[in-house]
Enzyme design. Structure first.
Site, PDB file in Angstrom:
ATOM      1  N   SER A 117       0.815  -1.216   0.000  1.00  0.00           N
ATOM      2  CA  SER A 117       0.000   0.000   0.000  1.00  0.00           C
ATOM      3  C   SER A 117       0.845   1.260   0.000  1.00  0.00           C
ATOM      4  O   SER A 117       0.325   2.354  -0.213  1.00  0.00           O
ATOM      5  CB  SER A 117      -0.925   0.011   1.222  1.00  0.00           C
ATOM      6  OG  SER A 117      -0.177  -0.112   2.414  1.00  0.00           O
ATOM      7  N   HIS A 138      -2.659  -3.026  -5.758  1.00  0.00           N
ATOM      8  CA  HIS A 138      -3.085  -2.669  -4.418  1.00  0.00           C
ATOM      9  C   HIS A 138      -4.602  -2.775  -4.305  1.00  0.00           C
ATOM     10  O   HIS A 138      -5.348  -1.910  -4.773  1.00  0.00           O
ATOM     11  CB  HIS A 138      -2.629  -1.244  -4.075  1.00  0.00           C
ATOM     12  CG  HIS A 138      -3.052  -0.806  -2.713  1.00  0.00           C
ATOM     13  ND1 HIS A 138      -3.463   0.474  -2.420  1.00  0.00           N
ATOM     14  CD2 HIS A 138      -3.154  -1.505  -1.542  1.00  0.00           C
ATOM     15  CE1 HIS A 138      -3.795   0.545  -1.147  1.00  0.00           C
ATOM     16  NE2 HIS A 138      -3.609  -0.637  -0.600  1.00  0.00           N
ATOM     17  N   GLU A 150      -5.394  -0.385  -7.414  1.00  0.00           N
ATOM     18  CA  GLU A 150      -4.371   0.483  -7.981  1.00  0.00           C
ATOM     19  C   GLU A 150      -3.303  -0.409  -8.615  1.00  0.00           C
ATOM     20  O   GLU A 150      -2.643  -1.184  -7.924  1.00  0.00           O
ATOM     21  CB  GLU A 150      -3.753   1.362  -6.891  1.00  0.00           C
ATOM     22  CG  GLU A 150      -4.732   2.375  -6.311  1.00  0.00           C
ATOM     23  CD  GLU A 150      -4.166   3.144  -5.138  1.00  0.00           C
ATOM     24  OE1 GLU A 150      -4.489   4.328  -5.005  1.00  0.00           O
ATOM     25  OE2 GLU A 150      -3.403   2.549  -4.352  1.00  0.00           O
ATOM     26  N   ASN A 188      -3.863   6.058  -0.631  1.00  0.00           N
ATOM     27  CA  ASN A 188      -3.173   6.157   0.656  1.00  0.00           C
ATOM     28  C   ASN A 188      -2.377   7.440   0.792  1.00  0.00           C
ATOM     29  O   ASN A 188      -2.214   7.970   1.887  1.00  0.00           O
ATOM     30  CB  ASN A 188      -2.269   4.943   0.868  1.00  0.00           C
ATOM     31  CG  ASN A 188      -2.988   3.830   1.601  1.00  0.00           C
ATOM     32  OD1 ASN A 188      -3.712   4.074   2.557  1.00  0.00           O
ATOM     33  ND2 ASN A 188      -2.825   2.615   1.120  1.00  0.00           N
TER      34      ASN A 188
END
Length: 407
Positions: A117, A138, A150, A188
């Site tokens: 992440s 991700h 992602e 994130n």
């Protein structure tokens, strides 16, 4: 592709295994612990049974899904896998070791994907002799509910691998968004401020934990930032924050707060340990006693307060229901989320449309650029400039792109 490998049978790994098995793939689920594998299978069965109860899965499908998952403690079984998803602890050394082993054991046609992440996919790939087949995928927790993935293009990832992974993810009903290999990727990185600003507000005594969480629910969020941290894990959230902070060369805007590390050291990791910022007793919760503290009375400038109120109003928050301190926390948080989105856009991380889409897919009320349109770019720049003076901090410096767009 026919067979999928998953390394790591924790919450994310087991969730990915469940998704793959539900879409018809044979899954090899690896973990070093037989006990962890058994817990993973029990959790998958429990999730599937809930699906049967609510009607999303037919009863006769449940056993078929379970029979497609083959637990193992031996990496050599991945020799038949067409793609392997790694979902272990967020530690660069651990991941590099695993990828070196996978590279040695898997055929050269096998795609190797990391679910990191926040770590560098390029650095993970550099542990292999064949970095062209390493890619970031991700997923978001839980992956059988949240459809965003992602897809991270590392320095040496081949175009063929990217295309194959994108098509594979679309085939299982997920939405892939291709991004550059950058700290925290889209969600994130940009959403880090959803946690860091409230944490900072608590740290300096501006507002309390429950006070902050309740403020964000006026915006339509199901949980406030402290509740979300407890849900995903205080330790997991802190590790990601620390990783992004380090990879951005210790920029102030990403600085984690010290007391979160203290909670981790004390073993207060959130819901998985029955308590983090909150203690969870029965069906209720309450803030931990030692985290309750008196507020510090700050005097803020009238223009700053007026802009905080205006931003909250533009976000359709019922401003009259919030205190000045709550308005400031909400306004700072969303302003910093938008500001980071402009930084990411300026760096070519992803397109404006993809960044907005990513946030909607993780159930945020709107994308950052959509929020920016609601608030007004000049309001944002003015508010951030005033925040630098009010808090004597460079963390609130407006993005160059945001400033240029606001002119």
């Amino acid at each position: 592709m026919n067979t999928v490998g998953v390394v790591g049978a924790g919450r994310m790994g087991s969730g990915i295994a469940q998704v793959m098995a539900q879409t018809g793939y044979d899954v090899i689920l690896f973990d070093i612990s037989n006990d962890t594998l058994q817990v993973a299978l029990e959790n998958i069965k429990r999730h599937l049974q809930k699906g049967v109860e609510v009607g999303t899965i037919k009863k006769e499908q449940l056993q078929n899904v379970l029979t497609r998952i083959h637990p193992t403690t031996k990496l050599k079984h991945f020799i038949t896998a067409d793609i392997v998803f790694e979902a272990v602890v967020e530690d660069i050394d651990v991941k590099r070791k695993i990828f070196k082993e996978l590279d040695d054991r898997c055929p050269h046609s096998t795609i190797l994907a990391t679910n990191t992440s926040s770590l560098s996919v390029t650095k993970i790939a550099s542990a292999t002799e064949n970095p062209y087949r390493v890619i970031g995928t991700h997923f978001f927790n839980p992956p059988y509910v949240l459809k965003l993935v992602e897809v991270v293009r590392a320095q040496h990832t081949s175009e063929e691998v990217i295309e194959n992974v994108v098509n594979f993810l679309k085939g299982i009903g997920h939405t892939p968004i291709v991004v550059k290999d950058s700290p925290g990727f889209i969600v994130n990185r940009i959403s880090r401020h959803f946690y860091l600003e409230p944490l900072r507000a608590y740290e300096i005594g501006l507002a309390g934990i429950e006070e902050i969480d309740s403020a964000f629910k006026f915006f339509g969020l199901e949980m406030g930032p402290f509740e979300v941290i407890d849900y995903v894990g205080v330790d997991v959230n802190y590790i990601v924050s620390r990783s992004i902070y380090e990879r951005f060369n210790y920029e102030e805007r990403f600085r984690p707060v010290y007391f979160q590390a203290q909670l981790v050291d004390a073993g207060f990791l959130g819901r998985k340990t029955n308590g983090g910022f909150y203690e969870y007793i029965g069906g209720g919760k309450k803030v931990r006693e030692f985290l309750k503290r008196g507020k510090i009375s700050y005097k803020f400038g009238k223009k700053f307060l007026n802009l905080a109120d205006r931003i909250c109003s533009k976000l359709r928050v019922q401003s009259d229901s919030l205190s000045n301190e709550q308005k400031i926390v909400v306004a700072l948080t969303f302003s910093m989320i938008i500001n980071e989105a402009y930084n990411a856009l300026m760096e070519g991380l992803a397109s404006e449309d993809d960044i907005n889409l990513a946030f909607r897919l993780v159930r945020f009320p709107a994308g950052p650029f959509e929020l920016a349109s609601q608030i007004g770019l000049r309001n944002l720049v003015s508010f951030l400039n005033l925040a630098m003076d009010e808090f004597l901090s460079e963390r609130y410096r407006p993005s160059l792109l945001l400033v240029k767009k606001a002119i």
